[in-house]
Design an enzyme around this catalytic site. Structure first.
Site, PDB file in Angstrom:
ATOM      1  N   LYS A   1      -9.457   0.022  -5.854  1.00 55.65           N
ATOM      2  CA  LYS A   1      -9.471   0.679  -4.548  1.00 55.65           C
ATOM      3  C   LYS A   1     -10.812   1.352  -4.277  1.00 55.65           C
ATOM      4  CE  LYS A   1      -7.883   2.447  -0.737  1.00 55.65           C
ATOM      5  NZ  LYS A   1      -6.619   2.930  -0.215  1.00 55.65           N
TER       6      LYS A   1
ATOM      7  N   ASN B   1      -5.067   7.472  -6.083  1.00 51.71           N
ATOM      8  CA  ASN B   1      -5.739   8.747  -5.741  1.00 51.71           C
ATOM      9  C   ASN B   1      -4.949   9.954  -6.202  1.00 51.71           C
ATOM     10  OD1 ASN B   1      -3.784   8.255  -3.735  1.00 51.71           O
ATOM     11  ND2 ASN B   1      -4.908   9.410  -2.180  1.00 51.71           N
TER      12      ASN B   1
ATOM     13  N   HIS C   1       3.291  14.625   1.571  1.00 53.24           N
ATOM     14  CA  HIS C   1       2.740  15.954   1.291  1.00 53.24           C
ATOM     15  C   HIS C   1       3.850  16.949   1.615  1.00 53.24           C
ATOM     16  CE1 HIS C   1      -1.541  14.799   0.931  1.00 53.24           C
ATOM     17  NE2 HIS C   1      -1.290  13.916   1.884  1.00 53.24           N
TER      18      HIS C   1
ATOM     19  N   LEU D   1      -4.760   9.476   7.927  1.00 54.27           N
ATOM     20  CA  LEU D   1      -6.066   8.821   7.957  1.00 54.27           C
ATOM     21  C   LEU D   1      -5.928   7.361   7.557  1.00 54.27           C
ATOM     22  CD1 LEU D   1      -8.307  11.625   6.437  1.00 54.27           C
ATOM     23  CD2 LEU D   1      -8.375  10.734   8.778  1.00 54.27           C
TER      24      LEU D   1
ATOM     25  N   ASP E   1       1.556   2.718   3.472  1.00 54.53           N
ATOM     26  CA  ASP E   1       0.721   3.909   3.304  1.00 54.53           C
ATOM     27  C   ASP E   1       1.567   5.165   3.374  1.00 54.53           C
ATOM     28  OD1 ASP E   1      -1.578   5.297   2.739  1.00 54.53           O
ATOM     29  OD2 ASP E   1      -2.366   5.262   4.778  1.00 54.53           O
TER      30      ASP E   1
ATOM     31  N   ALA F   1      -3.637  15.019   5.359  1.00 56.88           N
ATOM     32  CA  ALA F   1      -3.438  13.751   6.060  1.00 56.88           C
ATOM     33  C   ALA F   1      -2.375  12.928   5.348  1.00 56.88           C
ATOM     34  CB  ALA F   1      -4.742  12.964   6.098  1.00 56.88           C
TER      35      ALA F   1
ATOM     36  N   HIS G   1     -10.454   1.414   1.772  1.00 60.05           N
ATOM     37  CA  HIS G   1     -10.224   2.416   2.821  1.00 60.05           C
ATOM     38  C   HIS G   1     -11.430   2.316   3.748  1.00 60.05           C
ATOM     39  CE1 HIS G   1      -8.580   6.273   4.467  1.00 60.05           C
ATOM     40  NE2 HIS G   1      -9.774   6.231   5.016  1.00 60.05           N
TER      41      HIS G   1
ATOM     42  N   HIS H   1       1.612   5.412  -1.697  1.00 55.93           N
ATOM     43  CA  HIS H   1       1.284   6.594  -2.506  1.00 55.93           C
ATOM     44  C   HIS H   1       2.564   7.136  -3.126  1.00 55.93           C
ATOM     45  CE1 HIS H   1      -2.831   6.856  -0.912  1.00 55.93           C
ATOM     46  NE2 HIS H   1      -2.278   6.355   0.179  1.00 55.93           N
ATOM     47  N   LEU H   2       2.603   7.160  -4.459  1.00 55.86           N
ATOM     48  CA  LEU H   2       3.817   7.625  -5.150  1.00 55.86           C
ATOM     49  C   LEU H   2       3.646   9.001  -5.772  1.00 55.86           C
ATOM     50  CD1 LEU H   2       5.179   4.424  -6.956  1.00 55.86           C
ATOM     51  CD2 LEU H   2       6.260   5.702  -5.098  1.00 55.86           C
TER      52      LEU H   2
ATOM     53  N   HIS I   1       0.868  -1.204   0.000  1.00 54.53           N
ATOM     54  CA  HIS I   1       0.000   0.000   0.000  1.00 54.53           C
ATOM     55  C   HIS I   1       0.892   1.237   0.000  1.00 54.53           C
ATOM     56  CE1 HIS I   1      -3.792   2.225   1.342  1.00 54.53           C
ATOM     57  NE2 HIS I   1      -2.858   3.153   1.199  1.00 54.53           N
TER      58      HIS I   1
ATOM     59  N   HIS J   1      -4.594  -0.572   5.808  1.00 49.79           N
ATOM     60  CA  HIS J   1      -4.137   0.187   6.988  1.00 49.79           C
ATOM     61  C   HIS J   1      -5.106   0.109   8.177  1.00 49.79           C
ATOM     62  CE1 HIS J   1      -6.787   3.124   5.132  1.00 49.79           C
ATOM     63  NE2 HIS J   1      -5.917   3.486   4.226  1.00 49.79           N
TER      64      HIS J   1
HETATM   65  O1  DOR Z   1      -3.168   9.679   5.575  1.00 52.02           O
HETATM   66  C1  DOR Z   1      -3.532   9.380   4.441  1.00 52.02           C
HETATM   67  N1  DOR Z   1      -2.984   9.927   3.343  1.00 52.02           N
HETATM   68  N2  DOR Z   1      -4.540   8.503   4.311  1.00 52.02           N
HETATM   69  C2  DOR Z   1      -5.077   8.243   3.127  1.00 52.02           C
HETATM   70  O2  DOR Z   1      -5.991   7.467   3.082  1.00 52.02           O
HETATM   71  C3  DOR Z   1      -4.619   8.949   1.894  1.00 52.02           C
HETATM   72  C4  DOR Z   1      -3.264   9.414   2.047  1.00 52.02           C
HETATM   73  C5  DOR Z   1      -2.849  10.402   0.977  1.00 52.02           C
HETATM   74  O3  DOR Z   1      -3.045  10.128  -0.206  1.00 52.02           O
HETATM   75  O4  DOR Z   1      -2.279  11.449   1.317  1.00 52.02           O
HETATM   76 ZN    ZN Z   2      -3.254   5.156   1.566  1.00 54.08          ZN
END
Ligand code: DOR
Ligand code: ZN
Length: 345
Positions: free
Chosen positions: A101, A41, A253, A221, A249, A265, A138, A15-16, A13, A176
């Site tokens: 997803k 996402n 950011h 989150l 996860d 988040a 999720h 995020h790239l 899991h 998660h």
């Molecule tokens: O903390 C999180 N960040 N939870 C998520 O479900 C998405 C992720 C994000 O893409 O930043």
């Molecule tokens: Zn995630």
């Protein structure tokens, strides 16, 4: 024990992001892991097979030279109210897409296009069940009347348990998981239900969000939970149970987006992912269980071969940098400026 050698792990899991941000964070994951399930996402979200394949090409192009053939992105589709069953057929035929997803609309970052009512997706879920395409969930309700710390538990009762009943053949990854309730649910559920656990939920409880002031870099989150829940997660991760496996996860950011009156988040953990898990497993006196959790259970669930090469972790103190470059911005990693005692060789 001074060196721990394990089969190369996978991140189930991740995020790239995209563009310059992708180029900034991908090397950290590619250095440690052989494969990663890549979250869809983006803005706009990855809702079609063509979009997923184009994103896959961008990831492959962004790989550092020395990991060009060593890392494989496993793509996912973003489920919407309108995802046609035919897209699932195409996804399966592509061979490159390994999951779909489910983001309840409004649950988290870039989830506006997510599902408003799961009943709208029944025809698509039926094809997924038939074609053996996993659903990655999720698991939080978005009902503003539900306390933010209870959203996972209520999701199990209202959405997940009925879903498992309705589609008994559908393979589901409860992503998660953050609560004892989720651990218990997954344990008692049929074998096709599994869960990922992050390093940050193994290491931190919700006090970390408020330690001496508001800590935006500890906001993610699903949000961190009470200590009893952290203990339940640790027990699940280190218990050798094949239903639980690694999913960082890691969700980068920029510093500005996090340190804001309405901070985003997500925690960035890819810089030291396996080291953070090793730290948590060592605290539970269970380093001998790390390899199965990080390198075997996920591959087995996704019906992919286990990796053949290995990585080594040395017992060695190092200080996590204060920040990393993130396109033209800064990225604050988890445990910035803090000593970790495991380091990948
Ligand atoms: O903390 C999180 N960040 N939870 C998520 O479900 C998405 C992720 C994000 O893409 O930043
Ligand atoms: Zn995630």
């Amino acid at each position: 024990m001074n060196t721990l050698t394990i089969t190369r792990p996978d991140d189930w899991h991740l995020h790239l992001r995209d563009g310059e941000q992708l180029r900034a964070v991908l090397p950290y994951t590619a250095k440690q892991f052989a494969r990663a399930i890549v979250m869809p996402n983006l803005r706009p979200p990855v809702v079609t097979v063509d979009m997923a394949l184009a994103y896959r090409d961008r990831i492959l192009a962004a790989l550092p030279e020395d990991r060009k053939s060593g890392f494989e992105p496993l793509m996912t589709l973003y489920l919407t109210d309108n995802t046609p069953p035919s897209e699932i057929v195409r996804a399966k035929e592509s061979g490159a897409i390994h999951g779909v997803k489910l983001y309840p609309a409004g649950a988290t970052t870039n989830s506006d296009a997510g599902v408003t009512d799961l009943a709208k997706c029944y025809a698509t879920l039926e094809i997924m069940e038939k074609m053996d395409m996993p659903l990655l969930v999720h698991g939080e309700v978005t009902d503003p009347g539900i306390d933010v710390f209870d959203r996972e538990k209520v999701f199990i009762d209202r959405i997940l348990a009925p879903l498992v009943q309705r589609f008994p053949g559908l393979r589901i990854v409860f992503e998660h998981v953050t609560t004892r309730d989720a651990v218990q649910f997954v344990r008692q559920a049929p074998h096709q239900i599994a869960a990922t656990i992050t390093a940050h939920h193994l290491l931190l409880n919700r006090n970390a969000i408020f330690q001496g002031g508001i800590r935006p870099h500890h906001y993610c989150l699903p949000v961190l939970k009470r200590e009893v829940h952290r203990q339940a997660l640790l027990e699940a991760a280190t218990g050798g149970e094949s239903k639980f496996f690694l999913g960082t996860d890691s969700a980068p950011h920029s510093q500005a987006a996090k340190e804001s009156s309405c901070g985003c988040a997500g925690m960035f953990t890819a810089h030291a992912a396996i080291e953070l898990y090793a730290t948590a497993f060592e605290q539970a006196d269970a380093l001998d269980k790390l390899e199965a959790f990080a390198s075997f259970h996920g591959a087995d669930f996704y019906r992919l071969p286990r990796n053949r090469d290995t990585i080594a972790l040395n017992k060695e103190n190092w200080i996590v940098p204060q920040q990393y470059e993130f396109a033209a911005e800064n990225l604050i990693p988890l445990y910035a400026n803090t000593v970790l005692s495991w380091r990948m060789a």
